[in-house]
Design an enzyme around this catalytic site. Structure first.
Site, mmCIF file in Angstrom:
data_model
loop_
_atom_site.group_PDB
_atom_site.id
_atom_site.type_symbol
_atom_site.label_atom_id
_atom_site.label_comp_id
_atom_site.label_asym_id
_atom_site.label_seq_id
_atom_site.Cartn_x
_atom_site.Cartn_y
_atom_site.Cartn_z
ATOM 1 N N ASN A 1 4.854 3.607 -5.726
ATOM 2 C CA ASN A 1 5.248 4.909 -6.259
ATOM 3 C C ASN A 1 6.475 5.396 -5.509
ATOM 4 O OD1 ASN A 1 5.382 7.405 -7.432
ATOM 5 N ND2 ASN A 1 3.435 8.145 -6.651
ATOM 6 N N GLY B 1 -4.135 8.789 -4.196
ATOM 7 C CA GLY B 1 -4.969 7.979 -5.064
ATOM 8 C C GLY B 1 -5.432 6.707 -4.383
ATOM 9 N N GLU C 1 -5.715 3.027 -3.209
ATOM 10 C CA GLU C 1 -4.633 2.111 -2.866
ATOM 11 C C GLU C 1 -5.180 0.747 -2.476
ATOM 12 O OE1 GLU C 1 -2.051 3.638 0.123
ATOM 13 O OE2 GLU C 1 -1.216 5.205 -1.143
ATOM 14 N N THR D 1 0.660 14.117 -8.765
ATOM 15 C CA THR D 1 1.464 15.215 -8.218
ATOM 16 C C THR D 1 2.161 15.995 -9.328
ATOM 17 O OG1 THR D 1 1.808 14.002 -6.145
ATOM 18 C CG2 THR D 1 3.350 15.776 -6.658
ATOM 19 N N SER E 1 5.209 9.121 -3.641
ATOM 20 C CA SER E 1 3.774 9.065 -3.342
ATOM 21 C C SER E 1 3.396 10.140 -2.326
ATOM 22 C CB SER E 1 3.416 7.685 -2.788
ATOM 23 O OG SER E 1 2.047 7.630 -2.421
ATOM 24 N N SER E 2 2.337 10.880 -2.616
ATOM 25 C CA SER E 2 1.827 11.881 -1.667
ATOM 26 C C SER E 2 1.114 11.167 -0.539
ATOM 27 C CB SER E 2 0.856 12.838 -2.377
ATOM 28 O OG SER E 2 1.511 13.564 -3.382
ATOM 29 N N SER F 1 -2.644 5.413 -7.147
ATOM 30 C CA SER F 1 -1.320 5.775 -6.664
ATOM 31 C C SER F 1 -0.284 5.405 -7.715
ATOM 32 C CB SER F 1 -1.024 5.038 -5.354
ATOM 33 O OG SER F 1 0.257 5.364 -4.872
ATOM 34 N N GLY F 2 0.548 6.377 -8.079
ATOM 35 C CA GLY F 2 1.551 6.153 -9.111
ATOM 36 C C GLY F 2 1.119 6.560 -10.497
#
Length: 1054
Positions: free
Chosen positions: A273, A500, A502, A231, A276-277, A226-227
């Site tokens: 993030n 992603g 986490e 995306t 973040s998605s 994540s981050g």
């Protein structure tokens, strides 16, 4: 079938022998080609079993997929009683790869789990040993394949396609700032192949070319923590594919704009993030046969609904809530009774309401524009915003106790009234649905009041359901507009952008599902980069290539194993009335402590050793989030609302209740079961494509540009399997070509060629001619495997030969023509000499005469020829001169025409400029005229006052009548004069000097006005002076009488 050769010979010798037999037509045409025996190290079986191999006949009606794809052809199997030994292999039925695709309704794919039949003794051995079989296609061509699975009397064989399993791996580092490497100029450079540096565009270019050349569906697998920038990377890939397949400008623009809508509804700020998605998406872009985009489809997975009602400190809910509160127009705010974000409980529970450097109001305006691009009507937009505002108002609904048993009901406050109005129901109906539920018994319905926690759960469940349904509705609207047209060929490129890995301070059910999805995606990476590559080497007889890698299959078994696995035990506790979060944690520790990837911890905490590191999970709210149920009373409430969207959401939920209990859309299924089913479908869809992997790397934990933490980057590279992939590429053979392909491309490099040679012999001869070391290549049953750099040497030599061969061919052609001319001349001369010799003996008496006549005739003929040549040359020169003259005249005419065009364009430009100046002048004149009229208005008023004063003073001031009258007359004359001047300057026929004349008229008017004001002021002063005199006289006459009256009033009455 095996060739009838002895095992003492090498596999290469046997393959050459089989090819020679085929070339000599000794091999029967109705039998498949011969395969050499496998090396002894491959657990070769007795030749008797090979002779008893079942006979496979392809179904003539079977259809294969796209060209070059890994196809599955349905084959008939004839049972051979010779094999009576029963074999069975246990298959992990939870693997997404052990499935058989069955054509379902409306073109959708339905997946059935299958295993190996217990009675399939011969087929079971083939599946267990992964032995190859020959299959004959409908066109008569024999192809080799491996038995995939069986079902009854039918088997499914996976046919080899000759393609590598995966493309290169791109490492993309998040710079945490805007960098100028993704603009239109960079897109153009990669399209024109002006650069070949590693880039997302290069990966997309490779995928597009392979789809067009091989007819194979492609996929871009974007992974990372994540981050790490997944995306943004996905958006760059979509941008480049839209540029490559840009034939329909409308749909190309719409595909690029999907990210604006999806990020607003599906992304939020987390501790790791800022964007973040919180859902997974698979973007499928479909192409026509010409390579143009013809449509797209978006598939979503597991939206994090709990984020709507529950936030951790320092995080935000979904972007759309803050954008709506900050950027909604005043009319929309009044209609929704909208407040600021900090006044809503769902948003205010976190201290983070804004993101540095992000303007939510500006983002909302862009969001509104994107809705118009996707042709979502104003009415539908208003309904969608009403649903968002209803979710926010639901969070502000409070409850109060109504008895001593802690039963509560919703308060009749502003929040309840607004939420009910926006949903489309009465406040008392919403109050009843949130405060109690009905239980059906034999005696009738019983109303059960909620406790405080039950009422809050019901309110939050309604808010989550509305938001999740609105998100699905938005995705459906996007897909309807991007629907694939009739030109769809079945070719597509899929881009996977999913949350992603986490690991935060308190990991809950959402992180549990997210990390499980990342484990399955990592297994897909391992499968294509390592497992299938290794399997291909083994099946083609290539030895010595093996790389150890971190296989995460044990962690997947911990999640998916039945009946004792994390997901199975979690679903099992849903049906237990006494289960809670604490008992769930204890149950997991009791059953899974023996597994290597599980770690028990204190209290409600347990740990899982993932491929990216160990993560501790807290089981608090695990069961509630996994059940995610909605009370029937709330569904009934939504179905009776006035709004179209609430009714649509309720109908969809009611239809899902009619689905079978095993269906993924059934409400009876737990969230984890639905997620696992959708994840398996995703993996099956990706398995039908050729993957291209993009590994996104987060350089530092602080999300700052220019900072690089070596330990963090090394850990990500190691956990993602990139380092092992590099080692395999170095020790393996990344370049592979079939024998026929290699011979066709490089066979002409041989100095000595033999047309009767087979492709394998030609390939070996080419390698030997260039002194390639044996360790640089290996020869398999069907392909040649080359190490890094070898193909470059061959390509350079090929280009060299092709370039020099061009001039050699021209020289050869020239020498051949010269030889033919010389030979023809020799033959003609010989014939002439022989003819002359024979004639000389027959005509001796006439020789003297010939000596005299022939020269005369020859001289006259030569003179005539010379004359004709001179005439022809003169005529040719004259024609050339005339042609040159005509060419010169034509050039002059063209130059004149070009000059006239330029003059015409200049004239048009001047006329246009003059027209603009005239329009400006007219506007200025009108403005000046209006100003003059406004300025003359006070003068007219003053003149009217003067007339009035004159009328009142005419009796006393008769001598001054002429002065006022002259002023009036002068004013009328000047007014008429100025109006005539204005009308004259504003006529259309006036020239460009009208503006100057108007300015002069304006200056003259100001001068006259100034003088006229002075004279008018003097005249008014004189009139006022006489008025004061008259008023003083009248006052003197009236004031004594007034004094008498006052005296009389002061006396007391008698």
């Amino acid at each position: 079938m095996l060739s009838p050769t002895t095992l003492a010979r090498s596999s290469l010798e046997e393959m050459l022998e089989s090819l020679r037999l085929r070339d000599n037509s000794d091999w029967p045409k109705d039998l498949p080609p011969a395969l050499p025996s496998r090396p002894p190290s491959r657990a070769r079986i007795r030749s008797g079993r090979w002779s008893a191999q079942p006979n496979f006949n392809t179904d003539s009606n079977s259809e294969s997929g796209g060209e070059g794809q890994r196809k599955e052809n349905e084959l008939r199997v004839k049972r051979n009683p010779f094999w009576n030994k029963k074999r069975r292999k246990d298959v992990n039925v939870d693997s997404p790869y052990n499935v058989v695709a069955v054509e379902g309704i409306e073109g959708e794919e339905r997946v059935e789990e299958t295993g190996v039949l217990e009675g399939s003794d011969n087929i079971g051995y083939f599946i267990e040993k992964k032995l190859r079989v020959w299959c004959r296609q409908s066109n008569g061509v024999w192809v080799s394949g491996t038995i995939h699975s069986t079902s009854g009397e039918e088997s499914f064989v996976s046919l080899a396609n000759g393609n590598s399993k995966a493309g290169p791996i791109l490492i993309a580092v998040n710079p945490f700032k805007d960098v100028q490497i993704n603009g239109k100029d960079i897109v153009t450079a990669y399209k024109q192949k002006a650069t070949d540096k590693p880039h997302v565009f290069a990966i997309a270019e490779n995928a597009y070319n392979e789809m067009m050349n091989d007819g194979v569906n492609q996929s871009l697998m974007i992974s990372g923590e994540s981050g790490a920038g997944k995306t943004e990377t996905a958006k760059f890939a979509v941008q480049y594919l839209a540029a490559l397949g840009g034939g329909n400008v409308g749909i190309e623009c719409q595909i690029l704009q999907t990210s604006c809508l999806l990020e607003a509804f599906g992304n939020s700020k987390t501790s790791m993030n800022d964007n973040s998605s919180r859902f997974g998406k698979l973007i499928e872009i479909h192409f026509t046969a010409a390579g143009k985009i013809c449509g797209s489809k978006i598939r979503t997975f597991l939206l994090e609904k709990s984020r709507v009602v529950q936030l951790a400190n320092g995080e935000r809910s979904y972007h759309i809530f803050y954008q709506l509160c900050a950027g909604a127009p005043q009319a929309l705010r009044e209609r929704l009774n909208l407040k600021m974000a900090n006044e809503y409980n769902y948003l205010a529970q976190s201290d983070c309401l804004v993101i540095n450097g992000v303007d939510d109001a500006q983002r909302f305006l862009k969001f509104m524009e994107t809705l118009d691009i996707f042709q979502i009507s104003k009415g539908e937009q208003d309904q969608a915003f009403a649903m968002l505002a209803a979710v926010l108002w639901l969070g502000n609904i409070s409850f109060h106790a109504i008895d001593y048993e802690n039963h509560v009901e919703a308060s009749n406050d502003e929040a309840l009234i607004n939420a009910a109005r926006l949903i489309g129901c009465e406040p008392h109906e919403l109050k009843e649905a949130l405060s109690a539920r009905r239980i059906q018994t034999e005696e009738g319905n019983i109303v059960e009041k909620f406790t405080m926690q039950q009422a809050i759960d019901a309110r939050d469940a309604l808010a989550k359901f509305i938001y999740a349904s609105l998100f699905d509705w938005l995705v459906e609207q996007i897909n309807n507009l991007l629907e694939v047209g009739k030109q769809h060929t079945g070719w597509s490129i899929s881009i996977l952008d999913i949350y992603g890995f986490e690991s935060i301070k308190k990991n809950s059910f959402e992180q549990f599902c997210i990390n499980y999805a990342n484990e399955r995606l990592q297994q897909h990476f391992n499968r294509h980069i390592f497992k299938l590559e290794q399997e291909e080497y083994e099946l083609d007889g290539i030895d010595g290539v093996k790389v150890d890698f971190a296989d995460n299959q044990e962690c997947l078994d911990l999640f998916e194993k039945k009946p004792i696995g994390l997901l199975s035990l979690l679903d099992e506790d849903l049906h237990s009335p006494d289960a809670n979060d604490a008992t769930l944690a204890n149950k997991l520790k009791q059953n899974l402590n023996g597994m290597a990837c599980f770690k028990g911890d204190k209290g409600r905490v347990f740990g899982v050793r993932h491929f990216a590191g160990e993560v501790l999970y807290d089981t608090n709210d695990f069961l509630k989030k996994n059940q995610d149920s909605l009370n029937p009373e709330l569904i009934e409430l939504l179905s009776s609302c006035n709004g179209q969207l609430p009714q649509l959401f309720a109908i969809k939920m009611l239809n899902q209740t009619l689905e079978p209990a095993t269906s993924l859309d059934s409400p009876n299924q737990s969230v984890s079961a639905k997620f696992k089913g959708k994840l398996f479908k995703l993996m099956q869809r990706l398995e039908k494509t050729k993957p291209h992997f993009i590994c996104c790397i987060k350089p530092n934990r602080k999300q700052l540009p220019g900072m690089y933490e070596e330990d963090l980057v090394s850990q990500q590279l190691r956990c993602s399997g990139v380092l092992e992939a590099v080692r395999m590429s170095r020790s393996g053979y990344p370049t592979r070509m079939t024998h026929q392909e290699f011979a066709d491309r490089y066979g002409f490099l041989l100095l000595e060629t033999n047309e009767s040679q087979d492709p394998l012999s030609i390939s070996v001869a080419v390698l030997k001619q260039f002194n390639m070391l044996p360790g640089m290549y290996q020869i398999g049953y069907t392909k040649l495997y080359l190490r890094i750099g070898l193909i470059g040497v061959l390509e350079d030599r090929r280009k060299q030969v092709l370039q020099t061969g061009k001039y050699t061919d021209e020289a050869n052609k020239g020498s051949t023509l010269l030889t033919a001319i010389i030979g023809l001349q020799s033959v003609i001369r010989g014939c002439l000499v022989r003819k002359h010799f024979s004639n000389s003996h027959k005509l001796i008496p006439l020789r003297s005469k010939q000596k005299l006549d022939i020269p005369n005739e020859q001289s006259s003929a030569m003179a005539e020829l010379q004359r004709r040549v001179v005439d022809a040359e003169a005529s040719l020169g004259q024609k050339q001169q005339e042609n040159a003259t005509l060419q010169e005249q034509l050039q002059q005419y063209e130059a004149k025409m070009k000059k006239m065009d330029e003059q015409l364009q200049q004239s048009e430009a001047k006329m246009k400029k003059t027209e603009e100046q005239l329009q400006q002048s007219e506007a200025k004149m009108k403005k000046t005229e209006e100003m003059l009229r406004k300025q003359t208005a006070p003068l007219q008023a003053s003149l009217a006052a003067a007339k009035k004063s004159e009328g009142s003073a005419m009796a006393e001031v008769g001598g001054r009548e002429n002065g006022v009258s002259s002023l009036v007359k002068e004013f009328e004359q000047q007014k008429q004069s100025f109006e005539d001047g204005i009308n004259k300057t504003t006529q259309p026929a006036s020239n460009m000097n009208s503006y100057e004349e108007l300015r002069k008229l304006k200056r003259r008017f100001r001068a006259w006005k100034k003088d006229y004001k002075v004279r008018l002021k003097e005249t008014k002063a004189i009139v006022r002076k006489h008025r004061h005199q008259d008023s003083d006289k009248t006052q003197k006459k009236w004031w004594p009488n007034r004094g008498k009256v006052l005296q009389n009033c002061g006396k007391s009455p008698s």
